[in-house]
Each structure stands twice: as structure tokens, then as C-alpha cells.
Design an enzyme around this catalytic site. Structure first.
Site: not given
Lengths: 276, 276
Positions: A12, A36, A70, A92, A120, A122, A158, A215, A258
Site C-alpha cells: 500500500c 509486517h 504502524h 503511515c 496490535h 498500531e 486501519t 492483520s 506489506s
């Protein structure tokens, strides 16, 4: 056997950006894995001397610290500043946004609900920006136990599914007077998911490429399995087994946000060479 | 035949309050019907000389104007002030709230979506308080045609169904970055609806009492019909027909938020006297 790639897959915007930052920084350390994907992290180490620290406690001696996609908790950022480490922020922008929302909504007196996985990185980062009441929930059933004020703000990790986010919001709006909803789910996640759904409908075997602790990769596997029971999650071509493809006609391939293109290329090559 | 009243029915807080205001004001005029119940309006006229004006254009000569439960448009309020009419505000506080929200959210730059019936006086009033972009929608399917900014605020007509409100919100959160949701649906409506649902499940005939132009009464009829096909909406005991009750064992009775107890009492008496 035909092999077909999903219409949207892989890296992404945030990941492409973070890798570019790491490559151009060099000789730096990331606090926790940058993205990741172990293979890509090994490549960055080998070609650009980008180290991966296990966590913030290993930072002593580090001159340049790259904040991974993250993000990291606010307190850890403060800690790096105190240690006078050069900070290169590869968080990000889609993750920075819920961090800022949490900070602002707390200041305005809202109780905050984060839809996501408490463990997580993030989510840990985003949560740290709330100065008032904040709760992380992964399922709508957890909401009944919460005692929130009449004004609630809600953000999402996200990479979550929008349908589940809607369930969370639906519960909240029937129980609280004001619910301020920030849809912080990333479009890239949607697009990869939609493409995986479409492709899995026409495939009799699906290969999902990505980190096993990622995730969004796990979500892709889940979606693929809905329509194609023979779906497999792998991190590299070494995990492929010829037997998966025996008697199959359509092989679909998708990859988490990722996953670098060079890994996907290797996988397609190996599948093409199977005698099935 | 057993006759059973719903656990919750009839007059809500706002209506009780408005009637008390009208009774204690006397010799006044309301702009449009005070509440959606003709029988009660006739009683107020007869006993307290409270007139009902068709609309604001008939206000000349009026000294005291009572603002009805549904509220009136901001411009009409301004008009009354200019005419130096004494204003007695019987707007339900649950209606004043979305009016104020619309005003505030417009000022803060949000586009506004009102879930409700564009022709309903409450909605006309609420809408008038928005100074920026505002849209009234009655069904989720109308949302796709709207072009809203990234920040949307949404309120509901007080008497709508929460399930449909959730559909509106679900659409908005998957299309807009920030959706500020104010659940302005009134609890009294919920409670009457829940009780109607429960009662209609155990009834083989249902009588719903209330104004035929009352939104919440029509909702009660709709809910009753889901579980009891022999459901009837009446405004007074004069409309009752003995044939409705022939061979029935359980008669359920509920009433809209604008229905006074004295009407319900008359209806129960008449049904009890039917030879069925």
C-alpha cells in the site's frame, strides 16, 4: 492451470513510503519491524544496513531511529526525544490520522472507542494519544460492559473490516446521544479485500502471500476461504506444496499490504514450475 | 375476549407538557395543530379557548401564539417576533435539541443529513436551523445521489425507527471520513414501539389509537401488522366495528404519543360492550 493475480494486491501507499524512507536513510534502526514482512526486513538489513530493534528498550547506542508504519506510542516518541535520537518518522499518514483524532477528541471531552486489536502496535500507538477515557474493542459484544459518557468518538484500526466497524457504530448510536464516527479504515485494505473476494469466487485454489502476524493478510485469507476453501497463507515460496495444486484449474494469488513484488514474483515462478 | 393494554402507550413527555402549557395559557392560538390529535384539540378549544390556526399566515390579530410540540421554522419564529406576538413555546425539548444541533453543526462547517419526512412539520422546523448544506432523506437509497463534504452531521426526526437510522448511518460512515451522529430519536417512541411489538405477538386483533396523520401512530400500526395482520388504526371509538372482534380471543390496544387517556378509555368501554 491458470494463475491469476488479484486486481489489487500487495504494497500500500504507507508501506511503499516507509521502505523508500528506510532505503534513503540507511544505517538506521527501526523500533520493532518496519513492516509486517520478514523477507523485506532482511533485504533492508542486507542492502541498506537498516537494523530492527526488538523494542524501545534496545535503543541505547542508536543514532537514527525510524518509526515504523504502524507508529509507536506517544510515550516512546517522547523517550526517543529525551535520548536525543534522530527521529525519522515513517508512520503511515493513515495511522497518524487516528492518533491525532484521539488526541483532539480526548481534549474535547469525548470518551473514545477504538475498534481494533489491543495487542496490535498500531492500536497501542493510537490509544496512547487519548488523554481521557479510551477503550479498545474487537467485537460489538464487548460494548455492553463499557460505561461511556453521552459523547463518544470512535475510530478504527486501519486494517479492519468496514462491516464490523458498522456493527460497532450501530450499537453505539442506539445507546449514546452523540457518536462521532471517524472512518479511519484504509482504502487500500478495502481494495485488496474486494479484489481477493472477486478472485476467490473464480478460483479453486488461492494463495495469499504475506506476514503471518499481519492483520490485513489474515483478513485476506479469511475472505478467500469464504469463497474458496483451498486457500493458503504463505510468507515465501519455500512454503509452497505441489499437492495444493493437484487437479486444480484456476489458481488465484493475492498479497497483504506489506508484501513486496519480488516475493510475489518468486511464488508465481515456483507455482508455474509445478508439474500438476 | 380479553382486552390488554400495551405496557407503554399514549402521551409522551412532550405532549403532556404542551397540553399543560395550553391549559394554563388559555385564550391563545397555536400555529398549526398543537399535537396530532383532533379530539384533544377540540377539547382544548372548548374548555380553554385555545384556537388552532391553519398556518402562520393567519396570525394577524393573535395576541398569544403557542408553538406546538413539533416546533416551527426559524423564519416563522422570527415573523412572530416582528409581529410582537407573545410567544409561548411548547416545542418538545426533544425537538428543540435537533434544531440546536443543526444550527451548531452548520456553523462548524458540517453538511447535514436529517433522517425523516421532508413534509413533516418537525422536520421542516429542524431543517430551517441549518445555515449550510442540508438534506432530508427518508430512505438509505436516497444517499447515493447526494454530494456531501467529508464532514457530515446526521440527526433524526424524533419518531423514526432506529433500525432505519442505523442503515442511514452505516451508508454514511462507509462513504465519508467523519460522520457525527446525533441519535435524536425519542425514547418514548421506542418504548411504545417495543410494547406494541410484544403485545401484537400475543394478540389476534390489535387496535392502534391515534391521529391518522401522526407519524408515530402509523409506525405503531406498521409494527402491529408485522405480528398481527388484523390491526386497525382509529382516531375515536366511533370508528370501531364489531365485526373486527368476531371470533377473536386476545385484543391488544396501543396508542400513539398524541393520544389522551380519555379517548383510550372510551374505546376500551365500547369494545367491552360488543357482543362477540
Amino acid at each position: 492451470m491458470n494463475i491469476k493475480l488479484a486486481k489489487n494486491y500487495g504494497f500500500c501507499f504507507g508501506v511503499k513510503r516507509a521502505i523508500k524512507i528506510a532505503e534513503s536513510t540507511q544505517n538506521a534502526s527501526t523500533i520493532g519491524p518496519l513492516i509486517h514482512n520478514n523477507e523485506e526486513i532482511m533485504r533492508l538489513k542486507k542492502n541498506f544496513n537498516v537494523e530492527t530493534l526488538e523494542d524501545i528498550s534496545h535503543v541505547s547506542g542508536t543514532k537514527k531511529a525510524i518509526i515504523r508504519t504502524h507508529g509507536i506510542p506517544k510515550q516512546d516518541l517522547q523517550f526517543l526525544k529525551e535520548k536525543k535520537v534522530d527521529i525519522i518518522d515513517a508512520t503511515c499518514p493513515y495511522v497518524t490520522k487516528p492518533q491525532k483524532i484521539c488526541e483532539k477528541m480526548s481534549k474535547e471531552g469525548y470518551d473514545i472507542v477504538i475498534f481494533g486489536d489491543e495487542m496490535h502496535p498500531e492500536v497501542k500507538g493510537v490509544k496512547s494519544y487519548a488523554s481521557g477515557k479510551v477503550h479498545v474493542v474487537l467485537h460489538v459484544s464487548e460494548l455492553a460492559a463499557l460505561k461511556l459518557s453521552a459523547r463518544v468518538a470512535v475510530v478504527s484500526q486501519t486494517t479492519r473490516k468496514v462491516e464490523e466497524f458498522k456493527e460497532i457504530v450501530s450499537y453505539l448510536i442506539s445507546h449514546y446521544k452523540e457518536v462521532r464516527v471517524f472512518n479511519t479504515i484504509c482504502n487500500a485494505t478495502f481494495e485488496n479485500q474486494d479484489a481477493a473476494r472477486e478472485l476467490s469466487k473464480e478460483s479453486d485454489v488461492m494463495v495469499v502471500v504475506g506476514g503471518k502476524n499481519s492483520s490485513n493478510t489474515k483478513q485476506l485469507l479469511h475472505i478467500s476461504k469464504e469463497f474458496c476453501s483451498d486457500s493458503y497463507l504463505i510468507e515465501s515460496e519455500r512454503e509452497l506444496e505441489a499437492s495444493w495444486f493437484e487437479g486444480k484449474e484456476q489458481c488465484g494469488i493475492t498479497a497483504g499490504a506489506s508484501t513486496p513484488d519480488w516475493i510475489i514474483k518468486k511464488i508465481i515462478e515456483k507455482i508455474s514450475n509445478f508439474k500438476v
